[in-house]
Structure formats: C-alpha cells, structure tokens
Design a protein around this motif. Structure first.
Motif, PDB file in Angstrom:
ATOM      1  N   LEU A 117     -25.215  14.794   8.869  1.00 21.33           N
ATOM      2  CA  LEU A 117     -24.238  13.920   9.503  1.00 21.33           C
ATOM      3  C   LEU A 117     -23.331  13.352   8.423  1.00 21.33           C
ATOM      4  O   LEU A 117     -23.790  12.769   7.451  1.00 21.33           O
ATOM      5  N   LEU A 118     -22.026  13.533   8.587  1.00 23.39           N
ATOM      6  CA  LEU A 118     -21.084  13.079   7.575  1.00 23.39           C
ATOM      7  C   LEU A 118     -21.092  11.561   7.439  1.00 23.39           C
ATOM      8  O   LEU A 118     -21.292  10.844   8.419  1.00 23.39           O
ATOM      9  N   ASP A 119     -20.841  11.100   6.210  1.00 21.88           N
ATOM     10  CA  ASP A 119     -20.587   9.672   6.014  1.00 21.88           C
ATOM     11  C   ASP A 119     -19.340   9.284   6.798  1.00 21.88           C
ATOM     12  O   ASP A 119     -18.329   9.975   6.751  1.00 21.88           O
ATOM     13  N   THR A 166     -12.458  14.615   7.778  1.00 28.37           N
ATOM     14  CA  THR A 166     -13.436  13.683   7.191  1.00 28.37           C
ATOM     15  C   THR A 166     -14.260  14.360   6.099  1.00 28.37           C
ATOM     16  O   THR A 166     -14.503  13.786   5.035  1.00 28.37           O
ATOM     17  N   LEU A 167     -14.667  15.602   6.352  1.00 25.64           N
ATOM     18  CA  LEU A 167     -15.426  16.343   5.342  1.00 25.64           C
ATOM     19  C   LEU A 167     -14.572  16.607   4.106  1.00 25.64           C
ATOM     20  O   LEU A 167     -15.050  16.492   2.966  1.00 25.64           O
ATOM     21  N   LEU A 168     -13.296  16.929   4.307  1.00 24.75           N
ATOM     22  CA  LEU A 168     -12.408  17.164   3.178  1.00 24.75           C
ATOM     23  C   LEU A 168     -12.270  15.903   2.320  1.00 24.75           C
ATOM     24  O   LEU A 168     -12.301  15.971   1.081  1.00 24.75           O
ATOM     25  N   LYS A 169     -12.131  14.746   2.970  1.00 24.74           N
ATOM     26  CA  LYS A 169     -12.049  13.483   2.229  1.00 24.74           C
ATOM     27  C   LYS A 169     -13.330  13.256   1.425  1.00 24.74           C
ATOM     28  O   LYS A 169     -13.294  12.789   0.282  1.00 24.74           O
ATOM     29  N   MET A 170     -14.461  13.576   2.026  1.00 20.96           N
ATOM     30  CA  MET A 170     -15.733  13.388   1.344  1.00 20.96           C
ATOM     31  C   MET A 170     -15.841  14.314   0.136  1.00 20.96           C
ATOM     32  O   MET A 170     -16.251  13.905  -0.960  1.00 20.96           O
ATOM     33  N   LEU A 171     -15.429  15.580   0.307  1.00 18.25           N
ATOM     34  CA  LEU A 171     -15.516  16.550  -0.784  1.00 18.25           C
ATOM     35  C   LEU A 171     -14.573  16.206  -1.932  1.00 18.25           C
ATOM     36  O   LEU A 171     -14.819  16.606  -3.073  1.00 18.25           O
ATOM     37  N   ASN A 225     -23.281   5.367   5.582  1.00 21.22           N
ATOM     38  CA  ASN A 225     -24.004   5.823   4.388  1.00 21.22           C
ATOM     39  C   ASN A 225     -25.096   6.806   4.781  1.00 21.22           C
ATOM     40  O   ASN A 225     -26.250   6.432   4.973  1.00 21.22           O
ATOM     41  N   THR A 226     -24.728   8.088   4.903  1.00 21.89           N
ATOM     42  CA  THR A 226     -25.697   9.121   5.290  1.00 21.89           C
ATOM     43  C   THR A 226     -26.093  10.021   4.127  1.00 21.89           C
ATOM     44  O   THR A 226     -26.863  10.959   4.318  1.00 21.89           O
ATOM     45  N   ASN A 227     -25.533   9.767   2.929  1.00 18.32           N
ATOM     46  CA  ASN A 227     -25.813  10.579   1.742  1.00 18.32           C
ATOM     47  C   ASN A 227     -25.372  12.033   1.938  1.00 18.32           C
ATOM     48  O   ASN A 227     -25.949  12.966   1.377  1.00 18.32           O
ATOM     49  N   ALA A 228     -24.318  12.222   2.737  1.00 17.77           N
ATOM     50  CA  ALA A 228     -23.885  13.570   3.114  1.00 17.77           C
ATOM     51  C   ALA A 228     -23.376  14.378   1.926  1.00 17.77           C
ATOM     52  O   ALA A 228     -23.635  15.582   1.835  1.00 17.77           O
ATOM     53  N   LEU A 229     -22.639  13.744   1.009  1.00 17.21           N
ATOM     54  CA  LEU A 229     -22.080  14.504  -0.111  1.00 17.21           C
ATOM     55  C   LEU A 229     -23.184  15.135  -0.946  1.00 17.21           C
ATOM     56  O   LEU A 229     -23.083  16.305  -1.331  1.00 17.21           O
TER      57      LEU A 229
END
Length: 396
Positions: free
Chosen positions: A189-191, A23-28, A378-382
C-alpha cells in the motif's frame, strides 16, 4: 539500477489508476539509490510537474519529436527500396521500441503501475494489478471486455517477473483465479503522505458559484462507472425525498460515462431529484479541493474497489466520511459505525441522514480520521518497492 517507469498515456478518465501512478512516481522520486527513466507522452500536467521538480527523473517520450521533412522523405525512399535491397543484402527486423530504450539506457527493470505489462528481451518486468472486478461483477463488462481481461491479464500475470498489489484481497483473487504462486505477488500500500492536495491550504479554497453551488451538500467524487454505485445512491435520495427530507443535497464530481446518460440521469429526471443532486463533471484540482473542504461530509457507496482514493482523501483531509463495507474500505476507515451495505438503499439513506443531521456523528468521524491518518501516511512503501527491485535484479 536503472528503472523504466512505463506510463505512456494518462488521463482523468483513468480515475484511481492515474492517482496511483502519479503517487507512486512522487514516492520513487525520493529514491536516491536507483535511476528512473519515465516513459511518457507528456500529456499529463501532474506527471510533468513531478518530472520538472525532480530532475533526477528523466523523461523518455513515448512519441518522438516531430521529424523534419528530410527524415520523413528518406524513410519513404528506404521503404520503396527495401524489396530490392533485401535481395542483395541480409536485412534484420526492426527492434521493438521498448528494446531500443532498454538498450540505450541500460534498463534493468520495467515497472508498469497499471494493469499492463511492458516487456523487453533484456530487462525484468513488474506490473501492478489493481483489481479483477470482472470476475466478481461480470455484468458490468461487455463480453469483449471480459475476453480481453481474461486473455491479457493471464498473459501479464504469467509473464511478469513480479506483481504488485495494494491489498491482500487482490492478492487472494490472483492466487485463486490465476493459479499464481503467492511469492510472486507483493502487497504494498503506497504511502499517502504526498497526494495531490498536499500543496493546498485553506487559503486556496475557491467559491463554488462557478458550479452553481451556494448550499450545504454531501460530496461523492467518482467517475460514473456502474460499480461506483451512483444508482443506489440516487435510490437512497429518493427514499429520503419520500420521507419529506428534501433538504439533503448531493454533489457528484468526476467523469460522466455513458452509464450516466443511460441510467443515472433518466432516474434523476423520472423521480424529480434534480433539486437534490448536482453532477458537476470533471473539475480541476483546486476546485476539487474546494469541494472537499466546503462539503458537510463525503459518501463512498461503491460496490467494488481495490482501494478508494475518495475515502483516503477524506480521511487525510479530515472530512466526515461514510463508506460501503466492501473489499478494503472497512479496513481503511477502521470503524464500523461509518460503514453501510452498498446494496441496501435504506441503509445508505439512514447513514446519509445521520451524516447530514448529527453533528456529534460528524465529530466522531473526524476523530476516527485522525486515528487512521498516521497509518495511511506511513506504510514504508518505498523500502518495500526498493527491496522488490533488488530481489528482481538478483533473479537469473
């Protein structure tokens, strides 16, 4: 900045940690300001799918391609000649592979999304600490496991330039048990807006006859680690059976650990619960999606969880869900009407019965899901992670 995203090996047995890393990789992949090199063995199809659909993410293989016979032969010769060669010439120790990669790609930061710290002499480092469960439930870990975690987690926490956690309760634990400065730890917290199931629709729902399921059921998707609390869930089913309520069926998916064979299965056999519970093991994504969308509801009885992906997935898929009242779960579900004490089999059985029999209860659960879904997506993680990168890069 050049970021090395360090995930050499991944697997289904890594459970929520794997989901977090993907999930983090997708966000990045949505970050156009930094360049990402993904250090990976190419063994995880979901990781590879993210890389293939995002060419700006560059794969760095954890293991090089197979060497040709002449390269292997030359290395053998060099090893044999080294004692003689070193007497005549000054030799230098071989560079660490991570140092080589960081030098080759001019890496500024190494980001490891699980409880490990990859380090280089030339780059800053971040690790994600998912939990310190062994400090709360040491009985679930062998002495060797506890010793390893105590030694290496301290090393990772001390040596990392920054630490990321998903929830405040984990940050509190690290401050308390590892004497870590609060400013070193970022809560992020990841989106949850780009999870594995977002690519599926109702048209993708498959029949469950391959799993032997042709009946109404409640789902618990989790590996059978002791803290996932399948045992207490079985006790709750037994209480229902003793009340004559044998129509309540449970399906459990996920990796079956040795604890399943040693404790859970013998309990099921001893008390004749085979007709009420079905452990189906690890299933592919489409079947898991089909289980979620076919079930009457989801139960999450875990007794420790940094954050629960089954709970988040149920909320975002709008499936009625009940969960235990530990760590971040009550905050995630946001309504105490759907929470129970995970150590109380009677409390679990009462909520299960309510989930099974009360349509109004299920409708209220889905209404609550809609309230929580927007916050989770929508946590604004990025922006939080990018700000963290900038702050680390500015360190001396």
């Amino acid at each position: 900045m050049n970021i090395l995203y360090y995930i050499p090996f991944m697997g289904q047995d890594m459970g929520g940690v794997r989901q977090y890393a993907v999930t983090l990789l997708k966000m990045l992949s949505k970050d156009a300001e930094n360049t990402y090199y993904v250090f990976h063995e190419s063994n995880d199809p979901e990781v590879m799918a993210v890389l293939e659909s995002n060419p700006q993410l560059k794969l760095v293989k954890a293991k090089p391609d197979k060497e040709d016979v002449w390269t292997i032969y030359w290395k053998k010769i060099k090893r044999r000649l080294l004692p003689y060669y070193s007497k005549v010439f000054v030799t230098h120790p071989e560079k660490d592979p991570i140092d080589k990669i960081c030098e080759k790609y001019q890496i500024d930061i190494i980001h490891c999304p699980y409880q490990y710290l990859a380090q280089s002499k030339t780059a800053k480092s971040i690790c994600t600490m998912h939990d310190v469960q062994e400090l709360h439930f040491p009985q679930y870990f062998t002495p060797d496991d506890r010793a390893y975690r105590a030694t290496y987690y301290l090393k990772y926490i001390n040596n990392a330039d920054k630490i990321i956690v998903s929830y405040q309760h984990i940050k509190n634990d690290i401050i308390k048990y590892f004497y870590t400065a609060p400013e070193k730890i970022t809560v992020c917290l990841l989106d949850m807006g780009n999870l594995w199931f977002d690519k599926y629709t109702n048209d993708d729902i498959e029949p469950l006859d391959t799993l032997g399921i042709d009946y109404k059921f409640v789902l618990y998707p989790a590996n059978t680690w002791e803290h996932k609390n399948h045992q207490k869930l079985m006790e709750a089913l037994l209480l229902l059976k003793e009340q004559g309520l044998t129509d309540i069926k449970l399906v459990c998916s996920g990796h079956q650990t040795p604890y399943f064979e040693a404790q859970i299965k013998p309990f099921i056999d001893k008390y004749g619960l085979n007709s009420q519970v079905n452990f189906v093991g690890v299933v592919d994504e489409k079947l898991l999606y089909s289980l979620y969308k076919t079930c009457l509801g989801v139960v999450v009885p875990t007794i420790y969880e940094a954050g629960s992906f089954p709970l988040v997935e149920s909320i975002l898929l709008d499936i009625p869900v009940i969960c235990s009242g530990v760590t971040s779960l009550p905050e995630t579900i946001g309504d105490s009407n759907f929470v129970f004490d995970p150590m109380d089999a009677l409390a679990i059985s009462n909520k299960l019965q309510q989930l099974w029999n009360d349509e109004t209860f299920r409708e209220r659960s889905m209404e609550n899901n809609k309230k929580q879904a927007g916050r989770l997506r929508n946590t604004n993680a990025l922006n939080t992670v990018k700000t963290l990168y900038s702050s680390i890069n500015a360190l001396n």
